[in-house]
Scaffold this motif. Structure first.
Motif, short mmCIF file in Angstrom:
data_model
loop_
_atom_site.label_atom_id
_atom_site.label_comp_id
_atom_site.label_asym_id
_atom_site.label_seq_id
_atom_site.Cartn_x
_atom_site.Cartn_y
_atom_site.Cartn_z
N SER A 1 0.92 -0.90 0.20
CA SER A 1 -0.16 0.33 -0.49
C SER A 1 0.46 1.77 0.14
N SER A 2 2.16 0.86 0.21
CA SER A 2 2.97 2.52 -0.25
C SER A 2 3.95 2.17 -0.91
N VAL A 3 3.97 2.98 -2.09
CA VAL A 3 5.18 3.25 -3.07
C VAL A 3 6.81 3.57 -2.83
N LEU A 4 6.66 4.27 -1.60
CA LEU A 4 7.42 4.73 -0.37
C LEU A 4 8.12 2.89 -0.67
N VAL A 5 8.06 2.23 0.17
CA VAL A 5 8.19 1.23 0.55
C VAL A 5 8.02 -0.02 -0.81
N SER A 6 7.56 -0.25 -1.40
CA SER A 6 7.35 -1.09 -2.70
C SER A 6 8.31 -0.26 -4.30
N ASP A 7 8.61 0.59 -4.16
CA ASP A 7 9.61 1.42 -5.01
C ASP A 7 10.69 1.63 -4.73
N VAL A 8 11.04 2.49 -3.75
CA VAL A 8 11.92 3.34 -3.43
C VAL A 8 12.98 2.49 -2.12
N LEU A 9 12.56 1.61 -1.34
CA LEU A 9 12.64 1.05 0.19
C LEU A 9 12.78 -0.55 -0.47
N GLU A 10 12.60 -0.69 -1.84
CA GLU A 10 12.39 -2.23 -1.98
C GLU A 10 12.99 -3.08 -1.79
N PHE A 11 14.79 -3.14 -1.48
CA PHE A 11 15.36 -3.78 -1.46
C PHE A 11 15.73 -3.95 0.09
N SER A 12 15.00 -3.55 1.03
CA SER A 12 15.08 -3.56 2.59
C SER A 12 14.25 -4.15 3.49
N LEU B 1 12.33 2.61 10.64
CA LEU B 1 12.35 3.42 9.22
C LEU B 1 13.41 4.23 9.39
N ALA B 2 13.71 4.83 9.88
CA ALA B 2 15.18 5.90 10.00
C ALA B 2 16.64 5.43 9.57
N GLU B 3 16.67 3.96 10.36
CA GLU B 3 17.62 3.57 9.13
C GLU B 3 17.60 2.50 8.69
N THR B 4 16.94 2.30 8.00
CA THR B 4 16.29 1.97 6.69
C THR B 4 16.85 3.32 5.52
N ILE B 5 16.21 3.98 5.48
CA ILE B 5 16.04 5.31 4.84
C ILE B 5 17.57 5.98 4.98
N LEU B 6 17.84 5.46 6.26
CA LEU B 6 20.06 6.39 6.12
C LEU B 6 21.03 5.73 5.51
N ALA B 7 19.75 3.84 5.62
CA ALA B 7 21.09 3.14 4.66
C ALA B 7 20.46 3.31 3.40
N GLN B 8 19.96 3.86 2.54
CA GLN B 8 19.63 3.91 1.29
C GLN B 8 20.78 5.01 0.47
N PRO B 9 20.61 5.13 -0.64
CA PRO B 9 21.02 6.18 -1.70
C PRO B 9 21.11 7.50 -1.48
N LEU B 10 21.96 8.04 -2.32
CA LEU B 10 20.96 9.70 -1.78
C LEU B 10 19.89 10.30 -2.51
N VAL B 11 19.89 9.36 -3.50
CA VAL B 11 18.39 9.39 -3.93
C VAL B 11 17.91 9.54 -3.67
N ASN B 12 17.42 8.55 -2.90
CA ASN B 12 16.28 8.12 -2.13
C ASN B 12 16.09 9.06 -1.12
N ARG B 13 17.09 9.03 -0.56
CA ARG B 13 16.92 10.07 0.92
C ARG B 13 16.43 11.36 -0.10
N MET C 1 7.12 11.66 -4.66
CA MET C 1 8.29 10.36 -5.60
C MET C 1 8.57 11.20 -6.68
N PRO C 2 9.19 10.67 -7.22
CA PRO C 2 9.99 11.17 -8.02
C PRO C 2 8.82 10.79 -9.61
N ASP C 3 7.85 9.90 -9.55
CA ASP C 3 6.85 10.05 -10.44
C ASP C 3 6.06 10.96 -10.39
N GLY C 4 6.32 11.90 -9.34
CA GLY C 4 5.04 13.05 -8.55
C GLY C 4 3.72 12.35 -8.17
#
Length: 197
Positions: free
Chosen positions: A21-32, A46-58, A96-99
Motif C-alpha cells: 500500500s505504500s509506493v515508498l516501501v515497494s518502489d524506493v525502499l524495495e530491497f529493505s 524506519l530511520a535506519e532503513t532510510i539512512l542506509a539508502q542511496p542519496l537519491v532516495n534520501r 515520489m519522483p514520478d509525482g
C-alpha cells in the motif's frame, strides 16, 4: 497480514501490507527489511532503513507535514474526555519522483501498539484517508510549488525526516510516557515545529 508474491516461478517473497500500500516501501525502499516487516514499525527501524539508502532516495521531498487529532468515538482518550481531547499524531507527505504522493504516520503511545516493540511507531500508506480516518487536522506546513513545476526547493528531505525520527527515538525511546509532560501532544508539537523551522 501478509501474502506471498512470486516475481519469478522459483522465488517467492512475503510482502508486508505496507509494501502493498505504500509506493515508498515497494518502489524506493524495495530491497529493505520493510518489505517483509509487520507494521507498525518503530521510528528507529524506519530511520535506519532510510539512512542506509542511496542519496537519491534520501533526497525525496517531504512536501507537507501535519498534526492531526483522533476524533473517533471508539478512542479511549476521546471517550474519557467527552470529546475534548484525542490522541495526536503527525503525517508526512513524501513526493515520489514520478509525482505520486505517499504518507508516513508517526505516533507516540503510552504503550507500544500491537506488533511494535516501541511506543514511537510508524505506519505508511499511499491512501491519506486510511491513515487519517476519524481525525481532525490541527496544523499543516507545506512547501509552496509553482503551478506545473516539479521542483520543491527548500523542502525537507526524507533523509532529514529520518534523522529527526532517529533523534526522537534516541531521546524518547526509553523515556516514560507522562500524561502531563512527554505525551503524544508534546511529541507531535516537537516534530511539527522541528520540520516547520
Amino acid at each position: 497480514a501478509s501474502f506471498s508474491s512470486s516475481s519469478s516461478p522459483a522465488v517467492s517473497t512475503a510482502l508486508s501490507v505496507a509494501a502493498q500500500s505504500s509506493v515508498l516501501v515497494s518502489d524506493v525502499l524495495e530491497f529493505s527489511a520493510l518489505n517483509t516487516a509487520s507494521f507498525p514499525v518503530s521510528f528507529r527501524q524506519l530511520a535506519e532503513t532510510i539512512l542506509a539508502q542511496p542519496l537519491v532516495n534520501r533526497s525525496l521531498a517531504v512536501i507537507a507535514f501535519e498534526t492531526l487529532k483522533d476524533t473517533s468515538p471508539l478512542s479511549a482518550t476521546v471517550r474519557a474526555t467527552l470529546g475534548m481531547m484525542g490522541h495526536q499524531f503527525n503525517i508526512a507527505t513524501v513526493l515520489m519522483p514520478d509525482g505520486r504522493k505517499t504518507h508516513i504516520r508517526a505516533d507516540y503511545y503510552a504503550v507500544p501498539p500491537l506488533g511494535c516493540s516501541s511506543r514511537l511507531s510508524i505506519l505508511m500508506d499511499d491512501n491519506y484517508g486510511r491513515l487519517t480516518k476519524d481525525s481532525q487536522l490541527l496544523s499543516r506546513v507545506a512547501v509552496p510549488q509553482a503551478a506545473g513545476s516539479k521542483e520543491n526547493r527548500g523542502a525537507p528531505t526524507l533523509g532529514m525526516l529520518a534523522s529527526l525520527l532517529q533523534v526522537a527515538d534516541n531521546r524518547l525511546g526509553s523515556s516514560a510516557y507522562d500524561l502531563l509532560g512527554r505525551n503524544c501532544f508534546w511529541m507531535t508539537d516537537l516534530l511539527f515545529y522541528s520540520v516547520a523551522r
